[in-house]
Design a protein around this motif. Structure first.
Motif, short mmCIF file in Angstrom:
data_model
loop_
_atom_site.label_atom_id
_atom_site.label_comp_id
_atom_site.label_asym_id
_atom_site.label_seq_id
_atom_site.Cartn_x
_atom_site.Cartn_y
_atom_site.Cartn_z
N LEU A 53 0.85 -1.18 0.00
CA LEU A 53 0.00 0.00 0.00
C LEU A 53 0.89 1.23 0.00
CD1 LEU A 53 -2.60 -1.09 2.71
CD2 LEU A 53 -2.82 -1.25 0.22
N ILE A 54 0.62 2.15 -0.89
CA ILE A 54 1.38 3.39 -0.94
C ILE A 54 0.64 4.39 -0.04
CG2 ILE A 54 2.32 5.21 -2.41
CD1 ILE A 54 3.47 2.38 -2.97
N LEU A 55 1.21 4.67 1.11
CA LEU A 55 0.55 5.54 2.09
C LEU A 55 0.88 7.01 1.86
CD1 LEU A 55 1.14 3.35 5.28
CD2 LEU A 55 -0.81 3.35 3.71
N LYS A 56 1.99 7.26 1.21
CA LYS A 56 2.38 8.64 0.89
C LYS A 56 3.18 8.61 -0.40
CE LYS A 56 5.40 12.33 2.47
NZ LYS A 56 6.55 12.57 3.33
N GLY A 57 2.85 9.51 -1.33
CA GLY A 57 3.60 9.64 -2.56
C GLY A 57 3.01 8.94 -3.77
N GLN A 58 1.80 8.44 -3.66
CA GLN A 58 1.19 7.73 -4.78
C GLN A 58 1.08 8.61 -6.02
OE1 GLN A 58 -2.55 5.83 -3.87
NE2 GLN A 58 -2.93 5.26 -5.98
N ASP A 59 0.84 9.89 -5.82
CA ASP A 59 0.65 10.80 -6.95
C ASP A 59 1.91 11.03 -7.77
OD1 ASP A 59 1.66 12.09 -4.65
OD2 ASP A 59 1.04 14.05 -5.38
N GLN A 60 3.08 10.69 -7.22
CA GLN A 60 4.32 10.89 -7.97
C GLN A 60 4.76 9.63 -8.73
OE1 GLN A 60 6.17 12.05 -4.31
NE2 GLN A 60 7.69 10.41 -4.42
#
Length: 106
Positions: A53-60
């Motif tokens: 799970l990508i908890l931070k930084g998925q948008d990059q």
């Protein structure tokens, strides 16, 4: 250097500093840091053993390809921030990402 944070399956959080390596994926890198990465399919996006799970930084990150999306659909615990570590290349896009490893499906 790429800095990312990993929460393992026991809930322990660790910051990693990794050199950029375009020919290596996140799953291989995590194996190199002694994380338990079963990877039954060998990184072909078929087994979902490296589900995270990508908890931070998925948008990059780059958008998942069709193969990854189809495999993630087989996981009942998949979420909108689910990714397969084998499909994420070790490059600058991972810098600052916080991810959590999930339990194996079976």
């Amino acid at each position: 250097m790429i800095q990312l944070t990993v929460i393992d399956r026991e809930g322990h959080e660790k910051e990693l500093e990794v050199a950029e390596a375009e020919n290596e994926n996140l799953m291989e890198t995590l194996k190199g840091f002694d994380y338990d990465m079963r990877a039954t399919c060998g990184g072909l996006a078929l087994c979902a053993d490296c589900h995270c799970l990508i908890l931070k930084g998925q948008d990059q990150l780059s958008d998942p390809q069709d193969e990854e999306l189809m495999t993630l659909e087989t996981r009942p615990d998949a979420q909108n921030n689910s990714r397969l570590a084998c499909q994420l290349k070790m490059n600058y896009k991972l810098d600052g990402v916080l991810l959590q490893l999930t339990n194996y499906a079976n």
